[in-house]
Write an enzyme that holds these catalytic residues in place. Structure first.
Site, PDB file in Angstrom:
ATOM      1  N   GLU A 199       1.764  -1.134 -10.035  1.00 16.40           N
ATOM      2  CA  GLU A 199       0.876  -1.216 -11.195  1.00 16.40           C
ATOM      3  C   GLU A 199       1.330  -0.440 -12.443  1.00 16.40           C
ATOM      4  OE1 GLU A 199      -3.189  -0.502 -10.407  1.00 16.40           O
ATOM      5  OE2 GLU A 199      -3.301  -2.182  -9.046  1.00 16.40           O
ATOM      6  N   GLU A 387      -2.949  -5.800  -3.164  1.00 14.33           N
ATOM      7  CA  GLU A 387      -4.138  -4.945  -3.158  1.00 14.33           C
ATOM      8  C   GLU A 387      -5.383  -5.739  -3.520  1.00 14.33           C
ATOM      9  OE1 GLU A 387      -4.287  -1.315  -5.429  1.00 14.33           O
ATOM     10  OE2 GLU A 387      -2.312  -0.716  -4.710  1.00 14.33           O
TER      11      GLU A 387
END
Ligand code: GCO
Length: 476
Positions: A199, A387
């Site tokens: 991320e 995720e």
């Protein structure tokens, strides 16, 4: 069966009560999700990250990371003033935790390598005890038939490198190459599944623009430089793994949110396109060979200033998969006074849907829309949801943690993943965030995402109702 009846039944089941067979059968019929619907090659797993679970922050030669430094010297930035010094104590409990994964039928575990555990100063001298720790973790995974998926960087830069300018320093490209070279040579014969980053659209702005994450900068110039250096590191890291690990399955992971305009006013529709460019495409477009999304995000001109001769062809890399990480949706409107992006979000509580403990809207259709969006990139080979999960306040009912809201969240999002897959999206895996409750960055331990509850006083693990469901689902 109404939704309320369904939730009541699942709560009875979770509380360990024996349901009458016909009701159990009806319940399972309700629960139409089956592992086989996703195909036999679909990879299932859970995800964690070094700083959030390991503890042992200065053990066996580990160097200080920016999160050690940030939580020790900027305590106020963490809502609970807590830190990850001990966390889930995975550094000492990795064997029983990985055994628990096997007992729960979890086929794969995504975890990250703490850079300062293997290279305490970030470059130079290798800490053999750090290298050996991850060999033990990987060997335990392989012995328990849990496939290791390694994330190289999950936010815990060595403080020694931050002291030299961190991600805003162009040298970070070489630093990252040395780190990835060290770990891919160390573990490449045992581990075939790699992700270079977790991320970037979280750690770069949160740590260099908004300042609520380590290293805590609020500095436009550092942000712009860090964006380009981290973009360059994606291809740099990918090429090193490709060189060092034969047959590697190489990916990287991006946070993303489906973006809607507050209404159809042209200024807000344009703001939604700008938000999509900032939140979803700032890193994905360049590594997919499209360059920075400057048509929709004019601020990209400040990033392009840092492109050097030869960079353009190195920004793209042919990843074997892209990790899609989604939790919620954003509804935006134009707000000119917000620098760089000139948009703001409609507060989740005004959107009329459930919210998680993080204050994020529960919006399952968003992951379907994002999967379709990712599938639209012509170079997109495979997508893995690396995720997805939710924090809700867990009530500890007599030791049973009956987290029906988290369970419902996972099922609702999984149904959207299945819908996308059945429509031809090349989605080939799903990892739940997270295997166990852990240190949630600026939230401290307040918000819990685990399928397994952790009592941080005693380090006792308790499989929640969601974990029991996932275990049964995987056993099919
Ligand atoms: C992230 C990180 C995780 C978080 C999770 C919940 O995506 O932000 O990968 O470390 O804990 O997403 O916020």
């Amino acid at each position: 069966m109404t939704r309320e009846e369904y939730l009541k039944l699942t709560s009875l089941l979770a509380a360990g009560s024996l349901l009458p067979t016909h009701l159990l059968a009806q319940l399972l019929a309700e629960d139409e999700l089956k592992r086989s619907d996703f195909g036999k090659d679909f990879v299932w797993g859970t995800a964690t990250a070094a700083y959030q679970i390991e503890g042992g922050w200065n053990e066996d030669g580990k160097g200080e990371s920016i999160w050690d430094h940030f939580t020790h010297y900027k305590k106020g930035k963490i809502k609970t003033r807590e830190n990850g010094d001990v966390a889930c104590d995975f550094y000492h409990r990795y064997e029983s935790d990985i055994e628990l994964m096997r007992k729960m039928n979890i086929p794969a575990s995504r975890f990250s390598i703490a850079w300062s555990r293997v290279l305490p100063q970030g470059t130079g001298t290798v800490n053999q005890k750090g290298i050996d720790f991850y060999h033990r973790v990987i060997d335990k995974c392989l012995n328990e038939n849990v496939a290791p998926y390694i994330t190289c960087y999950h936010w815990d830069l060595p403080q020694a490198l931050e002291d030299k300018g961190g991600w805003a320093n162009r040298d970070s490209i070489q630093w990252f190459e040395e780190f990835v070279d060290t770990i891919s040579k160390a573990y490449g014969d045992k581990v075939k599944n790699w992700m270079v980053f977790n991320e970037p659209m979280a750690f770069v702005p949160l740590g260099h623009l908004i300042g609520i994450h380590a290293p805590g900068h609020v500095n436009f110039g550092k942000f712009y430089r860090a964006v380009h250096n981290v973009v360059m590191c994606h291809g740099a890291g990918g090429r090193i793994i490709r060189k060092n690990v034969p047959e590697a399955n190489i990916g990287t992971t991006f946070s993303c949110s489906h973006i809607d305009a507050k209404n159809d006013k042209p200024a807000n529709v344009k703001a939604a396109r700008r938000a999509d460019a900032f939140i979803n495409r700032l890193f994905l477009d360049p590594i997919m060979g499209l360059g920075y999304p400057k048509a929709d995000l004019p601020a990209c001109k400040h990033i392009e200033k840092h492109i050097l001769p030869g960079d353009a062809e190195k920004m793209a890399f042919d990843f074997d998969f892209i990790g899609l990480q989604n939790y919620s949706r954003m509804v935006v409107y134009k707000l000119g006074l917000i620098p760089i992006i000139h948009f703001a979000n409609v507060p989740a509580k005004k959107l009329g849907h459930d919210m998680t403990e993080m204050g994020w809207e529960v919006y399952p259709e968003g992951i379907y829309k994002l999967l379709k969006k990712y599938a639209g990139y012509k170079n997109m080979k495979k997508i893995i949801v690396t995720e997805n999960g939710a924090a809700f306040p867990d009530e500890n009912i007599g030791g049973e943690i009956n987290d029906t809201k988290r369970l419902q969240f996972i099922k609702d999002y999984l149904r959207q993943v299945l819908k996308a897959k059945q429509e031809g999206v090349p989605v080939d895996g799903y990892f739940i965030w997270s295997f166990m409750d852990n240190f949630e960055w600026a939230e401290g331990f307040r918000t819990r995402f685990g399928l397994v509850g952790v009592d941080f006083e005693t380090q006792k693990r308790t499989i929640k109702a969601s974990g029991k469901w996932f275990s049964e689902f995987l056993k099919q």
